[in-house]
Design an enzyme around this catalytic site. Structure first.
Site, short mmCIF file in Angstrom:
data_model
loop_
_atom_site.label_atom_id
_atom_site.label_comp_id
_atom_site.label_asym_id
_atom_site.label_seq_id
_atom_site.Cartn_x
_atom_site.Cartn_y
_atom_site.Cartn_z
CB ALA A 14 -0.94 -0.01 1.21
CD GLN A 16 3.94 8.02 -2.62
OE1 GLN A 16 2.71 8.11 -2.55
NE2 GLN A 16 4.74 9.05 -2.45
CG HIS A 180 10.28 -1.17 -16.57
ND1 HIS A 180 9.72 -0.17 -17.30
CD2 HIS A 180 10.12 -0.80 -15.28
CE1 HIS A 180 9.24 0.76 -16.49
NE2 HIS A 180 9.48 0.40 -15.25
#
Ligand SMILES: NC(=O)c1ccc[n+]([C@@H]2O[C@H](COP(=O)([O-])OP(=O)(O)OC[C@H]3O[C@@H](n4cnc5c(N)ncnc54)[C@H](O)[C@@H]3O)[C@@H](O)[C@H]2O)c1
Length: 319
Positions: A14, A16, A180
């Site tokens: 939980a 950002q 990525h």
């Protein structure tokens, strides 16, 4: 509207990214329930309470539940989830790369136990390697494990290109493939890119194309540098929520994601950023775009690099 909402999505972590993803999912008002978890006492519960209190103002009925998880503890709260997003992060991961693998490995063991039919969407970094790890730990069919990577990178390229050319973002069609990571394994498919249907290569000089590519490769790092602490979360959560929605809606949406590739693009047995048709079962199929010889060679090299990184991550988890 009765019957409009269905399904449970669990978001693990939980911070950002996790809380913003939960908010985006809840506000889209198509899910029955969002389950948000964190190891910090009160954090997920507090965010859930706050989000639920915004419902009457924003106008959504999806319920958000917050649960505290203990490190290595049981995760029965995710039992009914059809989709599980892994957005948990370890602060000192740069110093201890094995810590993230172990943490995500533990979460995946819990997902396999409590949500054995779920589709997993990995957001946590290094996303490509952790997506492979999630598949290895859960033993899920590869199509039910995917990662958020090149959707965000493609969006960054579209944003920078649109800004440079002074056109709307929607006019730019470009797909990023590969990894990525902030290096040459992140590949823009410039040969097929268009702006209002016009080839991008005819609109931008080679120098501009190289500048944009470099800007996208350091896109995440630039945001982090400016923020001071933490990483991109608006764009990252937007990409993750978009993927979850495509899986939930099962409407044949094609998005660039980190998916298992075994044969497509001449590449075998590796999680790679590629366009994929998404649906309720996760990746329904990898979509093969035409590549230039240079792009094909770059993708083959990226696949080798990524396979090695993914194997290393799985080894770290086993240690
Ligand atoms: N793939 C992408 O494009 C992308 C983009 C941005 C961030 N990220 C990655 O996403 C992850 C989360 O980023 P963030 O900005 O939200 O970080 P953050 O530090 O704000 O939040 C991470 C949260 O995870 C929690 N956590 C740690 N272990 C947990 C566990 N076992 N179960 C549940 N929660 C746990 C922490 O307590 C913390 O609240 C990081 O790994 C980050 O690098 C990925």
């Amino acid at each position: 509207m009765p019957g409009k909402r269905h399904g449970t999505v669990a978001v693990l972590g939980a911070g950002q990214c996790g809380r913003m993803t939960a908010q985006r999912l809840a506000e889209s008002d198509v899910y029955q329930r969002i389950v948000l978890t964190d190891i910090i006492p009160g954090l997920a519960e507090g965010i859930a309470l706050d989000l639920n209190q915004s419902r009457a103002i924003t106008g959504f009925e999806t319920t958000v539940e917050g649960h505290r998880m203990r490190t290595g503890g049981d995760c029965a709260c995710i039992s009914d989830a059809q989709i599980v997003v892994i957005a948990a992060g370890v602060v000192s991961s740069a110093q201890e790369p094995g810590r993230t693998s172990r943490m995500v490995g533990e979460l995946c063991a819990q997902i396999a136990l409590h949500s054995p039919e779920a589709v997993i969407v990995v957001l946590s970094n290094p996303v490509d390697a952790l997506t492979a790890l999630a598949r290895a730990v859960t033993g899920f069919p590869a199509h039910r494990v995917l990662g958020q990577s090149v959707l965000l990178d493609s969006a960054r390229f579209a944003d920078f290109t649109a800004t440079l050319l002074g056109v709307p973002r929607s006019a730019v069609q470009l797909t990023m493939v590969g990894s990525h990571a902030h290096d040459s394994t992140m590949i823009p498919l410039l040969s097929g890119a268009t702006v209002y249907g016009v080839p991008l290569t005819s609109l931008l000089s080679e120098e501009d194309q190289a500048t944009l590519t470099a800007a996208v490769r350091r896109g995440g790092a630039d945001v982090m540098k400016l923020l001071g602490t933490g990483s991109s979360f608006y764009a990252a959560s937007a990409a993750t929520a978009r993927m979850v929605r495509a899986i939930h809606d099962d409407d044949g949406t094609v998005l660039p994601v980190c998916a298992y590739v075994d044969g497509e693009y001449g590449v075998h047995d590796v999680f790679l950023g590629v366009p994929a048709l998404l649906g309720r079962s996760g990746v329904r199929r990898v979509v093969q775009l035409p590549l230039s010889p240079g792009e094909q060679a770059a993708l083959a090299t990226a696949a080798e690099v990524m396979r090695a990184r993914q194997r290393q991550c799985i080894e770290q988890w086993k240690e």
